[in-house]
Design a protein around this motif. Sequence first.
Motif, PDB file in Angstrom:
ATOM      1  N   GLU A   2       0.828  -1.207   0.000  1.00 30.32           N
ATOM      2  CA  GLU A   2       0.000   0.000   0.000  1.00 30.32           C
ATOM      3  C   GLU A   2       0.865   1.260   0.000  1.00 30.32           C
ATOM      4  N   SER A   3       1.623   1.453   1.074  1.00 29.80           N
ATOM      5  CA  SER A   3       2.458   2.648   1.220  1.00 29.80           C
ATOM      6  C   SER A   3       3.376   2.444   2.423  1.00 29.80           C
ATOM      7  N   PRO A   4       4.379   3.297   2.598  1.00 35.20           N
ATOM      8  CA  PRO A   4       5.276   3.152   3.760  1.00 35.20           C
ATOM      9  C   PRO A   4       4.536   3.174   5.100  1.00 35.20           C
ATOM     10  N   GLU A   5       3.373   3.816   5.135  1.00 36.50           N
ATOM     11  CA  GLU A   5       2.595   3.884   6.374  1.00 36.50           C
ATOM     12  C   GLU A   5       2.230   2.497   6.890  1.00 36.50           C
ATOM     13  N   TYR A   6       2.032   1.546   5.979  1.00 37.27           N
ATOM     14  CA  TYR A   6       1.616   0.195   6.358  1.00 37.27           C
ATOM     15  C   TYR A   6       2.745  -0.816   6.175  1.00 37.27           C
ATOM     16  N   PHE A   7       3.953  -0.312   6.077  1.00 35.72           N
ATOM     17  CA  PHE A   7       5.124  -1.169   5.894  1.00 35.72           C
ATOM     18  C   PHE A   7       6.032  -0.990   7.093  1.00 35.72           C
ATOM     19  N   CYS A   8       6.308  -2.086   7.785  1.00 32.85           N
ATOM     20  CA  CYS A   8       7.045  -1.998   9.040  1.00 32.85           C
ATOM     21  C   CYS A   8       8.555  -1.962   8.833  1.00 32.85           C
ATOM     22  N   ASP A   9       9.175  -0.890   9.316  1.00 34.93           N
ATOM     23  CA  ASP A   9      10.629  -0.769   9.424  1.00 34.93           C
ATOM     24  C   ASP A   9      11.330  -1.005   8.077  1.00 34.93           C
ATOM     25  N   ARG A  10      12.334  -1.851   8.058  1.00 38.67           N
ATOM     26  CA  ARG A  10      13.198  -2.086   6.891  1.00 38.67           C
ATOM     27  C   ARG A  10      13.793  -0.777   6.367  1.00 38.67           C
ATOM     28  N   ILE A  11      13.980   0.186   7.284  1.00 36.60           N
ATOM     29  CA  ILE A  11      14.530   1.478   6.884  1.00 36.60           C
ATOM     30  C   ILE A  11      15.952   1.309   6.362  1.00 36.60           C
ATOM     31  N   GLU A  12      16.767   0.570   7.107  1.00 33.38           N
ATOM     32  CA  GLU A  12      18.159   0.376   6.703  1.00 33.38           C
ATOM     33  C   GLU A  12      18.232  -0.394   5.388  1.00 33.38           C
ATOM     34  N   GLU A  13      17.441  -1.471   5.266  1.00 29.20           N
ATOM     35  CA  GLU A  13      17.481  -2.282   4.046  1.00 29.20           C
ATOM     36  C   GLU A  13      17.008  -1.481   2.835  1.00 29.20           C
ATOM     37  N   THR A  14      15.969  -0.648   3.029  1.00 30.47           N
ATOM     38  CA  THR A  14      15.474   0.185   1.933  1.00 30.47           C
ATOM     39  C   THR A  14      16.541   1.184   1.499  1.00 30.47           C
ATOM     40  N   GLU A  15      17.234   1.775   2.469  1.00 34.42           N
ATOM     41  CA  GLU A  15      18.310   2.726   2.145  1.00 34.42           C
ATOM     42  C   GLU A  15      19.446   2.042   1.405  1.00 34.42           C
ATOM     43  N   ILE A  16      19.795   0.833   1.836  1.00 29.35           N
ATOM     44  CA  ILE A  16      20.874   0.084   1.174  1.00 29.35           C
ATOM     45  C   ILE A  16      20.496  -0.197  -0.271  1.00 29.35           C
ATOM     46  N   MET A  17      19.283  -0.686  -0.481  1.00 33.60           N
ATOM     47  CA  MET A  17      18.857  -1.041  -1.834  1.00 33.60           C
ATOM     48  C   MET A  17      18.762   0.196  -2.728  1.00 33.60           C
ATOM     49  N   THR A  18      18.168   1.253  -2.199  1.00 36.61           N
ATOM     50  CA  THR A  18      18.013   2.483  -2.981  1.00 36.61           C
ATOM     51  C   THR A  18      19.360   3.076  -3.358  1.00 36.61           C
ATOM     52  N   SER A  19      20.263   3.160  -2.387  1.00 35.29           N
ATOM     53  CA  SER A  19      21.585   3.725  -2.636  1.00 35.29           C
ATOM     54  C   SER A  19      22.378   2.869  -3.619  1.00 35.29           C
TER      55      SER A  19
END
Length: 375
Positions: free
Chosen positions: A15-32
């Motif tokens: 749906e959106s980041p609002e309903y997605f738990c954490d994975r902040i570090e993993e998302t940053e790694i993948m995006t970068s």
Amino acid sequence: MKKKVVNPFICQGYESPEYFCDRIEETEIMTSTLYNGRNITLISPRRLGKTGLIWNTFHHIKSENKDAICIYIDIFPTKSQSEFVRMLGTAVLNETLSKSKMLGKKMLEMLGSLRPVLGVDALTGMPNVTLNVDPTQSEMTIRNIFTYLNKIQREVFIAIDEFQQINEYPESGTEAMLRSYIQFSHNIHFVFSGSKKHIMSEMFTSPQRPFYQSTDILNLAPLNEETYYQFANNFFETNKGGLDREVFRELYDTYDGYTWYVQSVLNRLYEKFRTVSSSAQLRETILNVVESKKPQYESLVMFLTDNQFSLLRAVAKERVAEQPMGKEFIKKHGLSGSSSVKTALDVLCEKELLYRMPEGYIVYDRFMSQWLQRI
């Protein structure tokens, strides 16, 4: 208009980041990693959240670059190179058409001999276009797809889920062919995702394989328990209720933090209770989930031999079977000899009904494991 989400514990799709738990570090790694021109390999067992992480990464990419083309395909059901090319070409065409009719038209001109078929998505009801690929022309078609993507003035991000499936194709050169096109595609960035760790690791770390050291590798672990609890409890409190910490811990431990199972139970708890304060509520809900899947599991085990079913049930009762071919395990569960167990073990692992972890073998589907424990 923004879609209203009735139940915040999403079990399918994204749906959106609002309903997605954490994975902040993993998302940053993948995006970068992708932004900086490197491809990435994402490895984890099924139901741990690989697909959600990919879509969350794509969400962040598209929020920063509205012209970016993000394509996701799950090739698990494909059985040949031509089926893979058909799925990739169809996904590329539909995504480019959604961005610009002119881009879609240029792709059709580039692919020339392909016959596009206009249809309607059975689930969404939205119109889509499917490409028919002649098996004898699959290599030429994929070359044209890459030529087209390299010519458009867009950054392209392609995620191929269950990438290890290409090892099952009757054509032996698919892996090398893909590598030959990918290494010269500077505006196309790839996520290779897979659930069979030993196969995926070999594909990207063995010097004998075409994709050797061609990507960064990210192994996914379960969500942090406390972070997941705060995420879940927040939705219950927003609904003027609450989620007891110890009840959540019991839920988390039951499924070893595997996101899809935890989400599935949380979805039903949120549906039924405003406040979850007892293990009884949790166990009642889990029982309802498992019982709802009973017809599916009964149909599945009908195709197993007696030895295979007995071993599957024995592993389920142990939760983790450290030495399923050991004398003690065989005697405890009344199984046939070690050679019969070895044969059944190989078949069940091949069918992905059993899964080997560092600690031992488990039933891959945690709900199925609980169903087997109750027989």
